[in-house]
Every structure is written in C-alpha cells, then in structure tokens.
Enzyme design. Structure first.
Site, mmCIF file in Angstrom:
data_model
loop_
_atom_site.group_PDB
_atom_site.id
_atom_site.type_symbol
_atom_site.label_atom_id
_atom_site.label_comp_id
_atom_site.label_asym_id
_atom_site.label_seq_id
_atom_site.Cartn_x
_atom_site.Cartn_y
_atom_site.Cartn_z
ATOM 1 N N GLU A 1 -0.604 -9.258 -0.654
ATOM 2 C CA GLU A 1 -2.021 -9.526 -0.365
ATOM 3 C C GLU A 1 -2.862 -9.497 -1.638
ATOM 4 O O GLU A 1 -3.768 -10.315 -1.804
ATOM 5 C CB GLU A 1 -2.521 -8.488 0.655
ATOM 6 C CG GLU A 1 -1.845 -8.667 2.010
ATOM 7 C CD GLU A 1 -2.128 -7.522 2.978
ATOM 8 O OE1 GLU A 1 -1.862 -6.350 2.619
ATOM 9 O OE2 GLU A 1 -2.631 -7.790 4.081
ATOM 10 N N GLY B 1 0.611 -4.968 0.886
ATOM 11 C CA GLY B 1 -0.608 -5.033 0.077
ATOM 12 C C GLY B 1 -0.367 -5.666 -1.285
ATOM 13 O O GLY B 1 -1.307 -6.206 -1.889
ATOM 14 N N GLU C 1 4.956 -5.090 7.020
ATOM 15 C CA GLU C 1 4.220 -4.052 7.766
ATOM 16 C C GLU C 1 4.749 -3.876 9.177
ATOM 17 O O GLU C 1 4.684 -2.786 9.742
ATOM 18 C CB GLU C 1 2.722 -4.397 7.817
ATOM 19 C CG GLU C 1 1.979 -4.212 6.494
ATOM 20 C CD GLU C 1 1.968 -5.445 5.607
ATOM 21 O OE1 GLU C 1 2.821 -6.341 5.805
ATOM 22 O OE2 GLU C 1 1.111 -5.520 4.716
ATOM 23 N N ALA D 1 0.859 -1.179 0.000
ATOM 24 C CA ALA D 1 0.000 0.000 0.000
ATOM 25 C C ALA D 1 0.895 1.229 0.000
ATOM 26 O O ALA D 1 2.043 1.174 0.464
ATOM 27 C CB ALA D 1 -0.896 -0.012 1.234
HETATM 28 C C1 HXC Z 1 5.041 4.376 -1.323
HETATM 29 C C2 HXC Z 1 6.916 3.391 -2.172
HETATM 30 C C3 HXC Z 1 6.566 2.162 -1.607
HETATM 31 C C4 HXC Z 1 5.347 2.099 -0.858
HETATM 32 C C5 HXC Z 1 8.441 1.908 -2.626
HETATM 33 N N1 HXC Z 1 8.096 3.190 -2.804
HETATM 34 N N2 HXC Z 1 7.527 1.255 -1.895
HETATM 35 N N3 HXC Z 1 6.171 4.492 -2.024
HETATM 36 N N4 HXC Z 1 4.620 3.224 -0.754
HETATM 37 N N5 HXC Z 1 4.902 0.949 -0.326
HETATM 38 C C6 HXC Z 1 8.824 4.230 -3.515
HETATM 39 C C7 HXC Z 1 10.036 4.696 -2.745
HETATM 40 O O1 HXC Z 1 9.677 5.641 -1.781
HETATM 41 C C8 HXC Z 1 10.878 5.287 -3.855
HETATM 42 O O2 HXC Z 1 10.374 6.551 -4.194
HETATM 43 C C9 HXC Z 1 10.591 4.365 -5.023
HETATM 44 O O3 HXC Z 1 9.354 3.710 -4.712
HETATM 45 C C10 HXC Z 1 11.638 3.297 -5.211
HETATM 46 O O4 HXC Z 1 11.811 2.638 -3.981
HETATM 47 P P1 HXC Z 1 13.240 2.447 -3.289
HETATM 48 O O5 HXC Z 1 13.002 2.196 -1.851
HETATM 49 O O6 HXC Z 1 14.148 3.554 -3.634
HETATM 50 O O7 HXC Z 1 13.748 1.125 -4.013
HETATM 51 P P2 HXC Z 1 14.690 -0.001 -3.439
HETATM 52 O O8 HXC Z 1 15.842 0.584 -2.697
HETATM 53 O O9 HXC Z 1 14.994 -0.881 -4.602
HETATM 54 O O10 HXC Z 1 13.811 -0.804 -2.368
HETATM 55 C C11 HXC Z 1 12.704 -1.514 -2.794
HETATM 56 C C12 HXC Z 1 11.841 -1.928 -1.566
HETATM 57 C C13 HXC Z 1 11.518 -0.665 -0.720
HETATM 58 C C14 HXC Z 1 12.581 -2.952 -0.718
HETATM 59 C C15 HXC Z 1 10.565 -2.548 -2.121
HETATM 60 O O11 HXC Z 1 11.023 0.369 -1.598
HETATM 61 C C16 HXC Z 1 10.525 -0.903 0.371
HETATM 62 O O12 HXC Z 1 10.857 -1.457 1.409
HETATM 63 N N6 HXC Z 1 9.273 -0.431 0.150
HETATM 64 C C17 HXC Z 1 8.241 -0.485 1.181
HETATM 65 C C18 HXC Z 1 7.695 -1.874 1.310
HETATM 66 C C19 HXC Z 1 6.616 -1.959 2.395
HETATM 67 O O13 HXC Z 1 6.892 -1.626 3.568
HETATM 68 N N7 HXC Z 1 5.412 -2.387 2.009
HETATM 69 C C20 HXC Z 1 4.295 -2.470 2.930
HETATM 70 C C21 HXC Z 1 3.482 -1.185 2.925
HETATM 71 S S1 HXC Z 1 2.172 -1.231 4.117
HETATM 72 P P3 HXC Z 1 11.346 7.800 -4.368
HETATM 73 O O14 HXC Z 1 10.405 8.945 -4.630
HETATM 74 O O15 HXC Z 1 12.151 7.932 -3.130
HETATM 75 O O16 HXC Z 1 12.190 7.465 -5.579
HETATM 76 C C22 HXC Z 1 0.971 -2.150 3.371
HETATM 77 C C23 HXC Z 1 -0.284 -2.328 4.198
HETATM 78 C C24 HXC Z 1 -1.404 -2.883 3.382
HETATM 79 O O17 HXC Z 1 1.094 -2.620 2.312
HETATM 80 C C25 HXC Z 1 -2.698 -2.838 4.132
HETATM 81 C C26 HXC Z 1 -3.860 -2.370 3.307
HETATM 82 C C27 HXC Z 1 -5.189 -2.295 4.014
#
Ligand code: HXC
Length: 258
Positions: free
Chosen positions: A112, A109, A132, A65
């Site tokens: 999911e 997400g 998360e 998400a």
């Molecule tokens: C918003 C995101 C994002 C996310 C990545 N980006 N994941 N933006 N939400 N979930 C953005 C980064 O901010 C970055 O933007 C660009 O995408 C590239 O990501 P990087 O981190 O620079 O890439 P990398 O170093 O290759 O790392 C990849 C990654 C990392 C390991 C996937 O991005 C990461 O850990 N992302 C978050 C994963 C996460 O925590 N997901 C769960 C979310 S909570 P910029 O602008 O800086 O270039 C969830 C809850 C669901 O999903 C529940 C729903 C009801």
C-alpha cells in the site's frame, strides 16, 4: 532530528528515503511511519529536492504494518487512533514526485505504501501481496482500492481473497509497476528516473502528479476540465516560455521553477 527507523540521503537534487527496520523486514510501525512522513515533508519543502525515492532493503521494501504493534488493539483503539489514517493522508499530500523502488517483499501496508507513491520501479526479486486475509482482516491503506485501480478487479480480488503474492513480472504485466530491472540495478534505475524528472520544471512535474491523481477521484469530464485549466495555468510560468523557446532554439531547457 535523527531518525531511527529510516535513513535519508539527499545528493544533487534527489532525496532517497530508505526504510530501515531490518529485524522486522521494515514492518511499518507508528515510529517508522511518523519518521517517513516527516522526512517526506522535509524533502517536499526543501529548495534542494526535486524528486524523492522511497526504498527498502534487498529482502524487503516493507512486509506490512507491524503485526506485533497491532495484534492486541481493540476496535476502539483503532478507531480512536484513526490507525495510520493521518500518515496515509500526509504521504499522499506530498506534492513533489515520489518513486517507490521495491526489492523483495512489498506486502500489506508495504504494498500500500508503494502504491501511495507516484510509480513503482521493481527489482526482479519484488513480491507484492495483500496477505491481510491470512490475519483475519483486510487492507486498511488502499490495498482494496488503489490495487483495484492499478490491476483491475480480477487480480485485486484474487490477491486480496487468496493472499497470494505477485512476482515482479506479473506486477509489470498487470500495470502495478512501471519497470522491472535486475535487483543490482534497482537504485541506478530509480536514480536515473529521478534525475530525468528533476531536470524538468518542478511546477510542471507537480501539475502532472496532481492531475493524474485527480483522474482517480473524479469523472472523465471533470478530470479533463481540471487538466485543461491546469494546462492553461502553466502558461503563466516562465518555465513554459523557457521550455518552448528552448525547443525552437534547439537547445536544452533551463527550468527555474518560476
Ligand atoms: C511485524 C514482521 C512482519 C510484520 C515480518 N516480521 N513481517 N514483524 N510485522 N508485518 C518479522 C518476523 O516476525 C521476523 O521477526 C522477521 O520479521 C523476519 O521475518 P520471517 O517471517 O522470519 O521471514 P521469512 O520467513 O523470510 O518470511 C518473510 C515473510 C513473512 C513472508 C514476509 O515475514 C510474513 O509473512 N510477514 C507478514 C506479512 C503480512 O502479513 N503483512 C501484512 C500485515 S497487516 P523475528 O523476531 O521472528 O525474527 C497490514 C495491514 C495494513 O499490513 C493496514 C494499515 C492500516
């Protein structure tokens, strides 16, 4: 309507929906999920589409998400908007078969969403995770529930408590995905599976989806009863007559969804 965060391509009888927010690794924001739901529902209602594929990019199916969109929300915001609840329900209400073709990150997400599809075909580059916990929250669209059904308690706890990622090989061994293929072959494999499904009776395919999903909701006895009734019901279709006649006549069945 023109979509901005996804692309949709229907050729032959297969609709491919590609998540397309490359700058955010396909993070699921409200707009993307809204567009995805709309595209899925259009494909579900289309006379042309017989199977749907949801996919992302080489680098990410979806990295979760959208954290930027969520970060400042309050409890009241989340409850008030029933955050992603309606979208989750719309995705899982799709009656036609939906395959997730996953390369790269399927996190939070994203994992999911893949699990809401009927099965997952993974590229060897796929990485699944429920990170998360690193954000001080837990999954909210099935990461504690569908993942536990798919891979069992031990791995679901491990993934959710540590936030570690599972690679494609482990996902295959754990039952999270049905196949793993080299990344370059992912869409060929997904299209091949979709074409096989599309050649069947859609009435029977939808019955398979409905009954398998039912097994996760009810007791074994109830599920078997539901399956049996559905099986009997298919004898009211011309496709059953055609399928069994074709077998006896040693020819390919021509299903007409009737
Ligand atoms: C918003 C995101 C994002 C996310 C990545 N980006 N994941 N933006 N939400 N979930 C953005 C980064 O901010 C970055 O933007 C660009 O995408 C590239 O990501 P990087 O981190 O620079 O890439 P990398 O170093 O290759 O790392 C990849 C990654 C990392 C390991 C996937 O991005 C990461 O850990 N992302 C978050 C994963 C996460 O925590 N997901 C769960 C979310 S909570 P910029 O602008 O800086 O270039 C969830 C809850 C669901 O999903 C529940 C729903 C009801």
């Amino acid at each position: 309507m023109a979509f901005e965060t996804i692309t949709v391509d229907t050729s032959d009888d297969i609709t491919v929906i590609t998540l397309n927010r490359p700058d955010a690794l396909n993070a699921l924001n409200q707009q993307l999920l809204q567009e995805l739901c709309q595209a899925l529902e259009e494909a579900d209602g289309s006379d042309q589409t017989r199977c749907i594929i949801v996919t992302g990019s080489e680098k990410a199916f979806a990295a979760g998400a959208d954290i930027t969109e969520m970060a400042d929300k309050s409890y009241v915001d989340m409850v008030g908007q029933a955050y992603f609840q309606a979208q989750s329900e719309r995705i899982t209400a799709i009656r036609k078969p939906v395959i997730a073709a996953v390369a790269g990150y399927a996190l939070g997400g994203g994992c999911e969403l893949a699990m809401m599809c009927d099965f997952i075909i993974a590229a060897d580059t796929a990485k699944f995770g429920q990170p998360e916990i690193n954000l001080g929250v837990i999954p909210g669209m099935g990461g504690t529930q569908r993942l536990a059904h798919a891979v069992g308690k031990a791995k679901a706890m491990d993934m959710n408590l540590t936030g570690r990622f599972m690679d494609a090989e482990e996902a295959l061994a754990s039952g999270l995905v049905s196949r793993v293929v080299p990344a370059k072959k992912l869409m060929d494999e997904a299209r091949g599976a979709a074409a096989k499904i599309a050649a069947k009776s859609l009435l029977a395919s939808m019955a398979v989806k409905d009954t398998v999903n039912r097994s996760f909701e009810v007791s074994l006895a109830e599920g078997l009863n539901y399956e049996r009734r559905t099986f009997y019901g298919l004898f009211a279709t011309q496709d059953q007559k055609e399928g069994m006649a074709a077998f006896q006549e040693k020819r390919e069945a021509q299903f007409r969804d009737k």
